[in-house]
Design a protein around this motif. Structure first.
Motif, PDB file in Angstrom:
ATOM      1  N   LEU A   1       0.829  -1.214   0.000  1.00  0.00           N
ATOM      2  CA  LEU A   1       0.000   0.000   0.000  1.00  0.00           C
ATOM      3  C   LEU A   1       0.858   1.256   0.000  1.00  0.00           C
ATOM      4  CD1 LEU A   1      -3.092   0.328  -0.079  1.00  0.00           C
ATOM      5  CD2 LEU A   1      -2.370  -1.975   0.485  1.00  0.00           C
ATOM      6  N   GLU A   2       1.970   1.231   0.727  1.00  0.00           N
ATOM      7  CA  GLU A   2       2.866   2.387   0.703  1.00  0.00           C
ATOM      8  C   GLU A   2       3.422   2.615  -0.704  1.00  0.00           C
ATOM      9  OE1 GLU A   2       5.744   1.477   3.669  1.00  0.00           O
ATOM     10  OE2 GLU A   2       4.351   1.819   5.352  1.00  0.00           O
ATOM     11  N   ASN A   3       3.770   1.541  -1.381  1.00  0.00           N
ATOM     12  CA  ASN A   3       4.291   1.670  -2.739  1.00  0.00           C
ATOM     13  C   ASN A   3       3.202   2.094  -3.718  1.00  0.00           C
ATOM     14  OD1 ASN A   3       6.822   0.920  -1.864  1.00  0.00           O
ATOM     15  ND2 ASN A   3       6.560  -1.239  -2.390  1.00  0.00           N
ATOM     16  N   ALA A   4       1.969   1.605  -3.519  1.00  0.00           N
ATOM     17  CA  ALA A   4       0.855   2.025  -4.371  1.00  0.00           C
ATOM     18  C   ALA A   4       0.594   3.523  -4.211  1.00  0.00           C
ATOM     19  CB  ALA A   4      -0.398   1.228  -4.030  1.00  0.00           C
ATOM     20  N   PHE A   5       0.697   4.008  -2.981  1.00  0.00           N
ATOM     21  CA  PHE A   5       0.542   5.449  -2.737  1.00  0.00           C
ATOM     22  C   PHE A   5       1.612   6.221  -3.504  1.00  0.00           C
ATOM     23  CE2 PHE A   5       1.211   9.388  -0.427  1.00  0.00           C
ATOM     24  CZ  PHE A   5      -0.075   9.820  -0.140  1.00  0.00           C
ATOM     25  N   GLY A   6       2.852   5.753  -3.422  1.00  0.00           N
ATOM     26  CA  GLY A   6       3.935   6.425  -4.118  1.00  0.00           C
ATOM     27  C   GLY A   6       3.838   6.339  -5.625  1.00  0.00           C
ATOM     28  N   ALA A   7       3.146   5.314  -6.126  1.00  0.00           N
ATOM     29  CA  ALA A   7       2.999   5.155  -7.577  1.00  0.00           C
ATOM     30  C   ALA A   7       2.020   6.145  -8.174  1.00  0.00           C
ATOM     31  CB  ALA A   7       2.541   3.734  -7.897  1.00  0.00           C
ATOM     32  N   LEU A   8       1.185   6.740  -7.332  1.00  0.00           N
ATOM     33  CA  LEU A   8       0.123   7.625  -7.803  1.00  0.00           C
ATOM     34  C   LEU A   8       0.567   9.080  -7.829  1.00  0.00           C
ATOM     35  CD1 LEU A   8      -2.870   6.070  -5.841  1.00  0.00           C
ATOM     36  CD2 LEU A   8      -2.547   6.005  -8.331  1.00  0.00           C
ATOM     37  N   SER A   9       0.090   9.793  -8.824  1.00  0.00           N
ATOM     38  CA  SER A   9       0.229  11.240  -8.834  1.00  0.00           C
ATOM     39  C   SER A   9      -0.744  11.822  -7.807  1.00  0.00           C
ATOM     40  CB  SER A   9      -0.088  11.791 -10.225  1.00  0.00           C
ATOM     41  OG  SER A   9       0.811  11.258 -11.188  1.00  0.00           O
ATOM     42  N   PRO A  10      -0.503  13.043  -7.333  1.00  0.00           N
ATOM     43  CA  PRO A  10      -1.458  13.660  -6.412  1.00  0.00           C
ATOM     44  C   PRO A  10      -2.879  13.643  -6.986  1.00  0.00           C
ATOM     45  CG  PRO A  10       0.557  14.941  -6.487  1.00  0.00           C
ATOM     46  CD  PRO A  10       0.688  13.881  -7.546  1.00  0.00           C
ATOM     47  N   GLY A  11      -3.834  13.245  -6.172  1.00  0.00           N
ATOM     48  CA  GLY A  11      -5.213  13.117  -6.628  1.00  0.00           C
ATOM     49  C   GLY A  11      -5.537  11.757  -7.205  1.00  0.00           C
ATOM     50  N   GLY A  12      -4.538  10.875  -7.281  1.00  0.00           N
ATOM     51  CA  GLY A  12      -4.767   9.537  -7.830  1.00  0.00           C
ATOM     52  C   GLY A  12      -5.544   8.654  -6.868  1.00  0.00           C
ATOM     53  N   VAL A  13      -5.999   7.519  -7.396  1.00  0.00           N
ATOM     54  CA  VAL A  13      -6.863   6.615  -6.635  1.00  0.00           C
ATOM     55  C   VAL A  13      -6.315   5.191  -6.705  1.00  0.00           C
ATOM     56  CG1 VAL A  13      -9.187   5.649  -6.409  1.00  0.00           C
ATOM     57  CG2 VAL A  13      -8.893   8.035  -7.085  1.00  0.00           C
ATOM     58  N   ALA A  14      -6.340   4.498  -5.558  1.00  0.00           N
ATOM     59  CA  ALA A  14      -6.017   3.073  -5.513  1.00  0.00           C
ATOM     60  C   ALA A  14      -7.306   2.289  -5.343  1.00  0.00           C
ATOM     61  CB  ALA A  14      -5.071   2.769  -4.358  1.00  0.00           C
ATOM     62  N   VAL A  15      -7.500   1.286  -6.175  1.00  0.00           N
ATOM     63  CA  VAL A  15      -8.660   0.406  -6.086  1.00  0.00           C
ATOM     64  C   VAL A  15      -8.150  -1.026  -5.999  1.00  0.00           C
ATOM     65  CG1 VAL A  15     -10.775  -0.410  -7.176  1.00  0.00           C
ATOM     66  CG2 VAL A  15     -10.125   2.003  -7.368  1.00  0.00           C
TER      67      VAL A  15
END
Length: 303
Positions: A223-237
């Motif tokens: 989850l930490e890496n998924a957060f880092g993979a996203l641009s600001p405003g991005g969404v993890a599903v």
């Protein structure tokens, strides 16, 4: 599926009957001589496999049908189906007492990844479309999608069909298989370990049926890496079986005990802990209509 079919095919694989009838021998006498099983066992097994549609008789000898060729010849992951993976899982379930005592699941076979990919490729199109639609509705302006642990690429292909720029990230052995049958798909393939690092710059991080194969510490890292993979405003599903939501989630956790080193199924509280601990906001859990899965959704803040 009748458990007897699975056990019969597993026994036929373990004794060498399947290899013999696929490539070398065609009569019970020949099968018995090559494999060391009794003629009675060969006769009964071959007759049952014919009744189940895996064999047919031609000029007095048994030959593999197209169904068997897809299952056991494994020339194309898309034709393998679920049965070889089920047999691999049966190996692990039969070793479960020892796993319970030692805490160590048995080493996977050389065919595990290919068989697993074949099983995952059988996911029905309706489920794929529904899960992708759930993700797209959460972030309709997304352009770049990261499919984490995307396996055979069924979800990646659906995202690509909808016009997204898609990157499929998975273990190197999975990507090696993907290269053979996704070469004509507009999907970028990137090998690696999602608990170590992920590529960056994405609007949507999609992860289906991965969390249950990992332990708590691994999921925190994911989850930490998924957060880092996203641009600001991005969404993890993420999609998975959530305890307290899916009826068979606890039993599926037992399956993870049999086939993985650290896997389990987790409740809503645990998923919220991981998402929020990684920095996600507006975390939500919801049923995915028409499936036995739930979506766990988190938003990366815009600032």
């Amino acid at each position: 599926m009748d458990y007897r079919e699975l056990c019969l095919l597993w026994a036929a694989r373990e004794t060498g009957i399947i290899d013999a009838v696929m490539f070398h021998a065609g009569t019970p006498v020949e099968i018995a001589a090559e494999t060391g099983v009794t003629e009675r066992a060969a006769r009964i097994t071959l007759a049952a496999m014919a009744e189940l549609g895996y064999l047919e008789t031609v000029d007095g000898e048994y030959e593999a049908t197209n169904r068997a060729l897809g299952l056991f010849a494994k020339t194309d992951v898309r034709s393998i189906g679920r049965m070889p993976h089920y047999m691999d899982c049966l190996d692990s379930w039969l070793a479960l007492p020892e796993t319970m005592r030692t805490g160590d699941a048995p080493e996977p076979s050389e065919e595990w990844t290919t068989d697993f990919m074949g099983a995952m490729a059988t996911i029905d199109e309706t489920t794929v479309r529904t899960c992708v639609t759930e993700a797209v509705h959460e972030t309709p302006r997304a352009e770049r999608v990261l499919d984490i642990g995307g396996g055979p690429g069924e979800f990646s292909k659906e995202f690509a069909r909808r016009g997204f720029d898609v990157t499929l990230f998975d273990r190197p052995d999975v990507i090696e298989v993907d290269e053979k049958f996704l070469e004509h798909e507009p999907v970028e393939l990137v090998p690696g370990d999602a608990t170590d690092d992920l590529p960056t710059g994405f609007d949507l991080a999609f992860c289906s049926r991965v969390a249950h194969a990992l332990g708590p510490d691994e999921n925190r890292a994911l989850l930490e890496n998924a957060f880092g993979a996203l641009s600001p405003g991005g969404v993890a599903v993420f999609t998975d079986k959530v305890r307290g939501w899916a009826d068979d989630a606890a039993l599926f956790g037992a399956h993870m005990l049999a086939v993985t080193e650290n896997g389990d199924t987790y409740d809503e509280t645990r998923f919220r802990e991981w998402f929020e601990g990684a920095g996600f906001e507006s975390v939500d859990v919801r049923d995915i209509p028409g499936t036995q899965q739930q979506a766990i959704i988190g938003h990366r803040p815009r600032h």
